[in-house]
Scaffold this active site. Structure first.
Site, short mmCIF file in Angstrom:
data_model
loop_
_atom_site.label_atom_id
_atom_site.label_comp_id
_atom_site.label_asym_id
_atom_site.label_seq_id
_atom_site.Cartn_x
_atom_site.Cartn_y
_atom_site.Cartn_z
N THR A 13 0.82 -1.20 0.17
CA THR A 13 0.06 -0.15 -0.08
C THR A 13 0.91 1.32 -0.03
OG1 THR A 13 -0.06 -0.16 2.39
CG2 THR A 13 -2.16 -0.96 1.14
N CYS A 128 17.72 4.88 -3.63
CA CYS A 128 17.18 5.39 -4.92
C CYS A 128 18.54 6.38 -5.69
CB CYS A 128 15.99 6.08 -4.73
SG CYS A 128 15.68 6.73 -3.14
N GLY A 159 10.41 10.02 -1.87
CA GLY A 159 11.61 9.31 -1.50
C GLY A 159 11.49 8.98 0.00
N HIS A 243 14.46 12.28 -8.29
CA HIS A 243 15.60 12.96 -7.63
C HIS A 243 16.59 13.25 -8.73
CE1 HIS A 243 14.25 11.08 -4.08
NE2 HIS A 243 15.07 10.14 -4.02
N1 LIG Z 1 10.14 5.81 -1.56
C1 LIG Z 1 11.41 5.65 -2.37
O1 LIG Z 1 11.74 6.43 -3.19
C2 LIG Z 1 12.14 4.55 -2.23
C3 LIG Z 1 13.46 4.24 -2.82
C4 LIG Z 1 14.10 3.14 -2.42
C5 LIG Z 1 13.82 2.33 -1.27
N2 LIG Z 1 12.54 2.48 -0.62
C6 LIG Z 1 12.35 1.86 0.67
O2 LIG Z 1 11.15 1.16 0.49
C7 LIG Z 1 10.38 0.89 1.58
C8 LIG Z 1 9.30 1.59 1.67
O3 LIG Z 1 9.15 2.91 1.25
P1 LIG Z 1 7.89 3.65 0.77
O4 LIG Z 1 8.30 5.09 0.37
O5 LIG Z 1 7.26 2.95 -0.19
O6 LIG Z 1 6.92 3.93 2.25
P2 LIG Z 1 5.45 4.29 2.57
O7 LIG Z 1 4.85 4.96 1.42
O8 LIG Z 1 5.52 4.74 3.80
O9 LIG Z 1 4.97 2.76 2.67
C9 LIG Z 1 5.24 1.78 3.57
C10 LIG Z 1 4.62 0.33 3.26
O10 LIG Z 1 4.99 -0.82 4.25
C11 LIG Z 1 4.02 -1.16 4.90
N3 LIG Z 1 4.37 -1.21 6.36
C12 LIG Z 1 4.89 -0.70 7.28
N4 LIG Z 1 4.99 -1.39 8.40
C13 LIG Z 1 4.77 -2.59 7.90
C14 LIG Z 1 4.68 -3.87 8.95
N5 LIG Z 1 5.29 -3.80 10.06
N6 LIG Z 1 4.28 -5.10 8.42
C15 LIG Z 1 3.78 -4.97 7.00
N7 LIG Z 1 3.75 -3.90 6.32
C16 LIG Z 1 4.42 -2.64 6.82
C17 LIG Z 1 2.89 0.01 4.94
O11 LIG Z 1 1.62 -0.47 5.19
P3 LIG Z 1 0.35 0.39 5.75
O12 LIG Z 1 -0.05 1.07 4.56
O13 LIG Z 1 -0.59 -0.67 6.00
O14 LIG Z 1 0.73 1.22 6.73
C18 LIG Z 1 3.10 0.50 3.59
O15 LIG Z 1 2.39 -0.53 2.52
C19 LIG Z 1 11.48 1.75 2.67
O16 LIG Z 1 12.31 0.66 3.20
C20 LIG Z 1 12.18 2.55 1.96
O17 LIG Z 1 13.69 3.07 2.47
C21 LIG Z 1 11.82 3.73 -1.09
#
Ligand SMILES: NC(=O)c1ccc[n+]([C@@H]2O[C@H](COP(=O)([O-])OP(=O)(O)OC[C@H]3O[C@@H](n4cnc5c(N)ncnc54)[C@H](OP(=O)(O)O)[C@@H]3O)[C@@H](O)[C@H]2O)c1
Length: 345
Positions: A13, A128, A159, A243
């Site tokens: 999500t 990223c 990000g 970015h």
């Molecule tokens: N955003 C970027 O550009 C980017 C790039 C590279 C890597 N990342 C990495 O990717 C990961 C996610 O980033 P995001 O930006 O997509 O974050 P986000 O939008 O905050 O989404 C987080 C997701 O993780 C789920 N979640 C959190 N805690 C959980 C748990 N204990 N068990 C199961 N699901 C859980 C959340 O579910 P709910 O909706 O139910 O809370 C949501 O689906 C991070 O580790 C980040 O460092 C992000």
């Protein structure tokens, strides 16, 4: 790719997870089933594409997955990724949890796919900002050897995830309406109409942020060269997606801007443009490189401006490309990775 694989998407999500689901559909990944996982808060929610979110908790059934794509934060990955491996899945993890582990390959699909061979059931997707920089710099490294990089990033708010995007929207709306903006919750300062000169967080006693440390460490691991000097300032800017990076690169052998332009123009996954922007790069899988010019202060230094969609090539696209490469190379297999007796990475 005739055999079909059962795929879990953990963090389905979130901004990265949503993009992963979209890409698995668009790229027609050979999946027999895709099962989205998130927290209990999201359980039962129906997503675009008709999938229903499952809660990741002790009642979750982890049996029967071939692949698990994780983007739910480092804590969730540390706890749950090894459990998926123990149940026979190959895990591709987007978080920082395993990137520093010498046993875990850190892979940019079009830069070091050879690192996938002999994976222990877990593969780390780079940060990223590092990812897009590697796509632009690996061809130059192969041609002339990178000696030193000096980088400033201009990182978008997506990000940091969906809560950060909400914060940017709320503050922007309040500012434009002339009302009091809500206090920042995600960032230490307001992000709307502002620039924060330290993206990421500081560990005790460190004068670099974790984002800066990631770029320094991951660049050397991906290129397999510990001698490359990497100096980085990571900056957060009020851009929704994409970015940008000003990269000063010093090479070991001389190489001209014209040669670099020719090299990058012939590199799959790279688009050479005069001045790329995040708005134009958004929802694109390529990395955009422009402003390639000589640094007149040094005989073997050049400048370039590198822009990429952090949710696409910076995260979801690379993860799906790794999954595709694993399938093509017959590397989807039960791995040996276990955390017991191991120091957390
Ligand atoms: N955003 C970027 O550009 C980017 C790039 C590279 C890597 N990342 C990495 O990717 C990961 C996610 O980033 P995001 O930006 O997509 O974050 P986000 O939008 O905050 O989404 C987080 C997701 O993780 C789920 N979640 C959190 N805690 C959980 C748990 N204990 N068990 C199961 N699901 C859980 C959340 O579910 P709910 O909706 O139910 O809370 C949501 O689906 C991070 O580790 C980040 O460092 C992000």
């Amino acid at each position: 790719m005739s055999e079909r694989r059962r795929v879990a998407v953990v963090g389905a999500t979130g901004v990265v997870g949503t993009t992963m689901l979209e890409l698995l559909r668009q790229r027609e990944f050979p999946a027999s089933e895709v099962v989205p996982f998130a927290t209990e808060r999201s359980a039962g929610r129906e997503l675009d594409g008709g999938l229903t979110v499952q809660a990741l908790n002790d009642a979750a059934d982890l049996e029967g997955f071939d692949l698990a794509l994780f983007s739910a934060g480092a804590g969730t990955s540390r706890e749950w990724a090894p459990r998926f491996v123990e149940h026979g899945a190959t895990v591709i993890d987007n978080s920082s949890a395993f990137r520093r582990d010498p046993e875990i390959p850190l892979v940019v699909a079009d830069v070091n796919p050879h690192a996938l061979e002999n994976h222990p059931g877990l593969i780390a997707n780079p940060n990223c900002s590092t990812m897009q920089m590697m796509v632009a710099l690996a061809p130059v490294h192969r041609a002339a050897g990178l000696e030193r990089l000096v980088v400033a990033t201009y990182q978008s708010v997506s990000g940091t995830g969906k809560k950060a995007l909400d914060e940017l929207d709320e503050q922007s709306r309040a500012d434009l309406a002339g009302s009091q903006a809500p206090a920042p919750r995600v960032y230490p300062e307001p992000i709307a109409f502002n620039v924060i000169g330290a993206a990421g967080s500081f560990a005790d006693g460190d004068d670099h942020t974790d984002e800066e440390r990631k770029m320094m460490f991951e660049t050397r691991k991906i290129l397999g060269d510990e001698s490359i000097g990497v100096a980085v300032t990571c900056v957060r800017v009020p851009v929704r997606v994409g970015h940008s990076e000003a990269v000063n690169l010093q090479t070991r052998e001389p190489i001209s801007p014209e040669e670099v332009i020719e090299l990058l123009a012939a590199t799959p996954g790279v688009v050479v443009e005069d001045v790329p922007t995040p708005l134009r790069a958004a929802r694109r899988d390529e990395v955009f490189v422009g402003r390639i010019r000589r640094d007149e202060s040094h005989p073997r230094a050049l400048w370039m401006w590198v822009v990429g969609d952090n949710l696409r090539k910076g995260a979801a696209t690379n993860a799906v490309q790794i999954a595709e490469a694993l399938v093509e190379r017959g590397l989807v297999k039960a791995g040996s990775y276990r955390t017991r007796g191991r120091r957390a990475a």
